[in-house]
Design a protein around this motif. Structure first.
Motif, mmCIF file in Angstrom:
data_model
loop_
_atom_site.group_PDB
_atom_site.id
_atom_site.type_symbol
_atom_site.label_atom_id
_atom_site.label_comp_id
_atom_site.label_asym_id
_atom_site.label_seq_id
_atom_site.Cartn_x
_atom_site.Cartn_y
_atom_site.Cartn_z
ATOM 1 N N ARG A 85 0.857 -1.121 0.022
ATOM 2 C CA ARG A 85 -0.022 -0.031 -0.061
ATOM 3 C C ARG A 85 1.043 1.259 -0.003
ATOM 4 O O ARG A 85 0.502 2.170 -0.791
ATOM 5 C CB ARG A 85 -0.833 -0.043 1.155
ATOM 6 C CG ARG A 85 -1.880 1.263 1.214
ATOM 7 C CD ARG A 85 -2.520 1.171 2.653
ATOM 8 N NE ARG A 85 -3.327 -0.274 2.850
ATOM 9 C CZ ARG A 85 -4.366 -0.248 2.312
ATOM 10 N NH1 ARG A 85 -5.178 0.670 1.701
ATOM 11 N NH2 ARG A 85 -5.298 -1.392 2.628
ATOM 12 N N PRO A 110 -5.353 -5.342 -6.673
ATOM 13 C CA PRO A 110 -6.405 -5.634 -5.715
ATOM 14 C C PRO A 110 -6.387 -5.466 -4.225
ATOM 15 O O PRO A 110 -5.143 -5.390 -3.705
ATOM 16 C CB PRO A 110 -5.958 -7.288 -6.190
ATOM 17 C CG PRO A 110 -5.828 -7.443 -7.396
ATOM 18 C CD PRO A 110 -4.606 -6.161 -7.492
ATOM 19 N N ASP A 111 -7.196 -5.325 -3.461
ATOM 20 C CA ASP A 111 -7.278 -4.904 -2.058
ATOM 21 C C ASP A 111 -6.657 -5.942 -0.992
ATOM 22 O O ASP A 111 -5.779 -5.834 -0.247
ATOM 23 C CB ASP A 111 -8.650 -4.760 -1.705
ATOM 24 C CG ASP A 111 -9.301 -3.411 -2.234
ATOM 25 O OD1 ASP A 111 -10.537 -3.579 -2.041
ATOM 26 O OD2 ASP A 111 -8.755 -2.766 -2.725
ATOM 27 N N ALA A 112 -6.408 -7.338 -1.769
ATOM 28 C CA ALA A 112 -5.973 -8.314 -0.976
ATOM 29 C C ALA A 112 -4.509 -8.395 -1.099
ATOM 30 O O ALA A 112 -3.949 -9.048 -0.164
ATOM 31 C CB ALA A 112 -6.582 -9.734 -1.528
ATOM 32 N N MET A 113 -3.749 -7.536 -2.171
ATOM 33 C CA MET A 113 -2.517 -7.475 -2.295
ATOM 34 C C MET A 113 -2.019 -6.197 -1.525
ATOM 35 O O MET A 113 -0.737 -6.070 -1.065
ATOM 36 C CB MET A 113 -2.148 -7.495 -3.707
ATOM 37 C CG MET A 113 -2.305 -8.508 -4.381
ATOM 38 S SD MET A 113 -1.883 -8.558 -6.116
ATOM 39 C CE MET A 113 -0.166 -8.075 -5.942
ATOM 40 N N GLU A 138 -1.863 -5.341 1.570
ATOM 41 C CA GLU A 138 -1.061 -5.231 2.723
ATOM 42 C C GLU A 138 0.505 -6.411 2.669
ATOM 43 O O GLU A 138 0.700 -6.533 3.616
ATOM 44 C CB GLU A 138 -2.143 -6.054 3.804
ATOM 45 C CG GLU A 138 -3.158 -5.015 4.179
ATOM 46 C CD GLU A 138 -2.767 -3.471 4.551
ATOM 47 O OE1 GLU A 138 -1.833 -3.359 5.203
ATOM 48 O OE2 GLU A 138 -3.457 -2.851 4.131
ATOM 49 N N LEU A 139 0.637 -6.772 1.400
ATOM 50 C CA LEU A 139 1.791 -7.583 1.357
ATOM 51 C C LEU A 139 2.978 -6.964 1.612
ATOM 52 O O LEU A 139 3.074 -5.872 1.325
ATOM 53 C CB LEU A 139 1.631 -8.221 0.030
ATOM 54 C CG LEU A 139 0.613 -9.164 -0.454
ATOM 55 C CD1 LEU A 139 0.755 -9.636 -2.056
ATOM 56 C CD2 LEU A 139 0.639 -10.491 0.541
ATOM 57 N N SER A 150 -2.507 -11.874 -8.488
ATOM 58 C CA SER A 150 -2.223 -12.752 -7.576
ATOM 59 C C SER A 150 -2.631 -14.167 -7.938
ATOM 60 O O SER A 150 -3.520 -14.601 -8.670
ATOM 61 C CB SER A 150 -2.732 -12.453 -6.085
ATOM 62 O OG SER A 150 -4.274 -12.684 -6.224
ATOM 63 N N GLU A 206 -1.940 -18.693 -6.777
ATOM 64 C CA GLU A 206 -1.732 -19.694 -5.659
ATOM 65 C C GLU A 206 -0.063 -19.647 -5.317
ATOM 66 O O GLU A 206 0.344 -20.077 -4.054
ATOM 67 C CB GLU A 206 -2.019 -21.221 -6.018
ATOM 68 C CG GLU A 206 -3.601 -21.272 -6.029
ATOM 69 C CD GLU A 206 -4.027 -22.714 -6.342
ATOM 70 O OE1 GLU A 206 -5.087 -23.038 -6.699
ATOM 71 O OE2 GLU A 206 -3.085 -23.442 -6.798
ATOM 72 N N TYR A 241 2.660 -13.658 -6.683
ATOM 73 C CA TYR A 241 2.187 -12.502 -7.053
ATOM 74 C C TYR A 241 2.701 -11.713 -8.070
ATOM 75 O O TYR A 241 4.186 -11.925 -8.494
ATOM 76 C CB TYR A 241 2.084 -11.398 -5.686
ATOM 77 C CG TYR A 241 1.326 -12.027 -4.601
ATOM 78 C CD1 TYR A 241 2.181 -12.803 -3.799
ATOM 79 C CD2 TYR A 241 -0.104 -12.124 -4.568
ATOM 80 C CE1 TYR A 241 1.728 -13.155 -2.441
ATOM 81 C CE2 TYR A 241 -0.479 -12.861 -3.456
ATOM 82 C CZ TYR A 241 0.419 -13.165 -2.432
ATOM 83 O OH TYR A 241 -0.329 -14.026 -1.322
ATOM 84 N N GLU A 270 1.990 -16.550 3.728
ATOM 85 C CA GLU A 270 1.124 -15.626 2.794
ATOM 86 C C GLU A 270 0.286 -16.696 2.149
ATOM 87 O O GLU A 270 -0.982 -16.534 1.959
ATOM 88 C CB GLU A 270 1.785 -14.939 1.815
ATOM 89 C CG GLU A 270 2.607 -13.766 2.684
ATOM 90 C CD GLU A 270 3.570 -13.035 1.261
ATOM 91 O OE1 GLU A 270 3.668 -13.629 0.231
ATOM 92 O OE2 GLU A 270 4.077 -12.095 1.777
ATOM 93 N N ARG A 271 0.731 -17.940 2.092
ATOM 94 C CA ARG A 271 -0.084 -19.179 1.398
ATOM 95 C C ARG A 271 -1.104 -19.605 2.204
ATOM 96 O O ARG A 271 -2.266 -19.837 2.050
ATOM 97 C CB ARG A 271 0.717 -20.347 1.106
ATOM 98 C CG ARG A 271 1.881 -20.037 -0.300
ATOM 99 C CD ARG A 271 2.892 -21.266 -0.322
ATOM 100 N NE ARG A 271 3.714 -20.696 -1.488
ATOM 101 C CZ ARG A 271 4.712 -21.507 -1.565
ATOM 102 N NH1 ARG A 271 4.907 -22.567 -0.788
ATOM 103 N NH2 ARG A 271 5.675 -21.029 -2.669
#
Length: 582
Positions: free
Chosen positions: A434, A461-464, A466-467, A501, A503, A506, A580-581
């Protein structure tokens, strides 16, 4: 490595060794067969010749004995008989001659039957076993056509009168065409049954099957002869015989080789023939040859098995070690050689794995040190302000202030402050995606306010968001796209930033529609960012790629390719961490 394959070399050496051995044995075997054939031909030929000479000698003696009958007193007394002679004179003369002829007939190898006919008195004396033969002989004399002074063969239809070789005489000689005028007509008959017995005894001491043959008569054979085989061989004899006294030839019948020897009797004109199967003669040599090939095959099998074991236990381990060494030379320090052997190769593999492990540890240590040095350098660079970029932003603020664009000045000041606050914060080396995207947004906004010809889209994507990933991992890609892609072109440009993203990991794709690169320039740039060598010049893209590879490993890194929009497409790819997985 294929050129030095030990297994192939061993097989080639065995083949080269076997060639002279097989060649010498084949030559020796052929010489042995030839010598045996010549020896048998010589020995059997000599025995055959001796047998024929023995028969001729006997027949010559019989011929002499019958030719001399006319001068013997007892025979002369028999010839002088007349129809007026008394019965006593007839009986005494005939009895005396009969006894003398019986004694003569039993002397020698073969028994003979004598028959004498005196035309003057009409009396007949015969030692023949058949009572009716006397009358038959008289009838033959009266009929005429008898051939005197030559051996002929008489094949009889009467079972009581066996076939025989016959020799006849006439006295005096000049009346042989008119036997009625002769003083004496005599004959000697040699029974073929006695010759059959001779052939049987000859066969018992010979490897072959002898028989007497004349083209116009049935063959005279031994009692144990194979008549079927003899009848099959006779056409071959007629085809291959030569007009010589003695000869030999080889013939093939029903896929079987025969040696046929023959000798001609001068007395009778018949051929004494002996045939013998070569297979029976050469049985010892054939047996020896079979044992040789069996032994050679066994040796060859053992040799191939030994070569295979040598290949599996020596060549294969060497090849595994060779391939592992090649991988190690290419920089794959994770290579290990697996082996369950407890021999010298097992020890060698263990030492290789230990060496590889130590090299890998040493390389990783050195690489980590270099990376730390680069991070230190990066911290130093981050602490410095880019004068060119700062001067351009300050000139923008000055110009906007002059024309009274207060909002533009405020916006530039805020974004510039946020930008330098982030880049100069060097305490932490990782940040959330972010924050990295926020930096990119500020940077692109500043560049757009300054040049007013840059459009950009950011879709993450929002899911990424915070990576966690290394700081300043995307900004060098955007800066490279503006400086080398958008600025050199005329007109507005577009930059797109997208996040994907999966499996396994990323991706962040940064794509522009700038001037781009040629295939050759793109290939050189790829080689530059993938090189492990230390470069004197600064390369932000290479730094990004090396940091990703070192941190995430696997297929992580930076890839470059032509963009469908004409510029360059840069993909930042990193593998997902175990946490992360989950």
């Amino acid at each position: 490595m294929e050129k030095s394959n030990i297994f192939k070399k061993i097989l080639a050496i065995m083949g080269l060794l076997l060639i002279p051995i097989v060649g010498l044995y084949s030559y020796s075997n052929q010489i042995s067969i030839h010598v045996v054939e010549e020896q048998i031909r010589q020995n059997s030929g000599d025995k055959l010749s001796f047998f024929v000479q023995q028969i001729d000698a006997e027949f010559d003696q019989y011929m002499i004995s019958v030719n001399n009958l006319g001068i013997e007193p007892l025979v002369r007394a028999f010839i002088s008989l007349t129809p007026s002679s008394t019965d006593s004179e007839l009986f005494e003369a005939k009895l005396s001659v009969q006894e003398d002829l019986e004694i003569k007939g039993k002397a020698g190898i073969l028994e003979r039957a004598y028959t004498l006919f005196a035309p003057l008195s009409g009396e007949v004396v015969s030692t023949h076993n058949s009572i009716s033969y006397k009358q038959k002989f008289v009838d033959m004399v009266h009929k005429g056509g008898l051939k005197p002074f030559i051996w002929t063969y008489s094949a009889e239809d009467n079972s009581r009168i066996p076939n025989a070789f016959v020799y006849r005489i006439v006295e005096p000689l000049f009346v042989y065409e008119d036997l009625e005028q002769a003083d004496l007509v005599g004959e000697i008959r040699v029974d073929t049954r006695d010759i059959t017995d001779m052939l049987t005894r000859f066969k018992a001491d010979s490897p072959g099957d002898p028989f007497l043959y004349h083209e116009n008569e049935a063959p005279i054979v031994a009692r144990t002869a194979d008549m079927k085989r003899i009848n099959e061989l006779l056409p071959l004899f007629e085809k291959n015989k030569e007009d010589v006294k003695q000869g030999t030839f080889l013939a093939s019948l029903q896929n079987e080789q025969y040696m046929i020897l023959y000798a001609k009797s001068e007395a009778t004109g018949w051929y004494l023939i002996e045939y013998m199967p070569l297979e029976n003669i050469l049985t010892p040599i054939t047996s020896s040859r079979n044992w040789f090939w069996l032994s050679l095959s066994l040796i060859l099998l053992i040799s191939v098995l030994s070569a295979f074991l040598l290949y599996r236990n020596v060549q294969v381990p060497i090849r595994e070690l060779f391939l592992a060494a090649k991988r190690l030379r290419r920089g794959d320090y994770s290579v290990r050689v697996g082996s369950r052997k407890h021999d010298e190769f097992g020890y060698l593999f263990e030492q290789f794995n230990l060496m590889s492990e130590q090299i890998q540890h040493l390389i990783n240590s050195i690489y980590a040190e270099k990376l730390h040095a680069r991070e230190a350098t990066l911290k130093q660079l981050q602490s410095q302000i880019n004068p060119h970029f700062l001067y351009n932003c300050l000139f923008f603020i000055k110009n906007m202030t002059r024309i009274g664009e207060r909002d533009a000045v405020m916006a530039m000041a805020v974004k510039l402050g946020d930008y330098y606050r982030y880049t100069t914060h060097v305490d932490q080396q990782e940040t959330a995606l972010r924050e990295e995207i926020k930096l990119i947004h500020n940077y692109l906004s500043i560049q757009n306010m300054r040049m007013d010809r840059i459009d950009f889209q950011i879709k993450i994507p929002d899911a990424m968001l915070e990576l966690k990933l290394p700081r300043l991992i995307v900004q060098p890609i955007i800066e490279n796209a503006i400086i080398h892609g958008i600025e050199p072109r005329e007109g507005a440009g577009m930059i797109r930033v997208m996040g994907l993203s999966g499996e396994q990991g990323y991706e962040i794709i940064c794509e522009d529609d700038g001037v781009g690169l040629s295939e050759q320039e793109l290939r050189r740039l790829r080689q530059k960012i993938s090189s492990n060598a230390v470069l004197d010049e600064s390369c932000g893209l290479r730094n990004v790629h090396q940091r990703l590879v070192h941190k995430y490993g696997g297929t992580s890194g930076l890839t470059l390719e032509q963009s469908a929009e004409g510029g360059l497409r840069a993909t930042i790819r990193w593998s997902a961490l175990p946490s992360e997985r989950e």
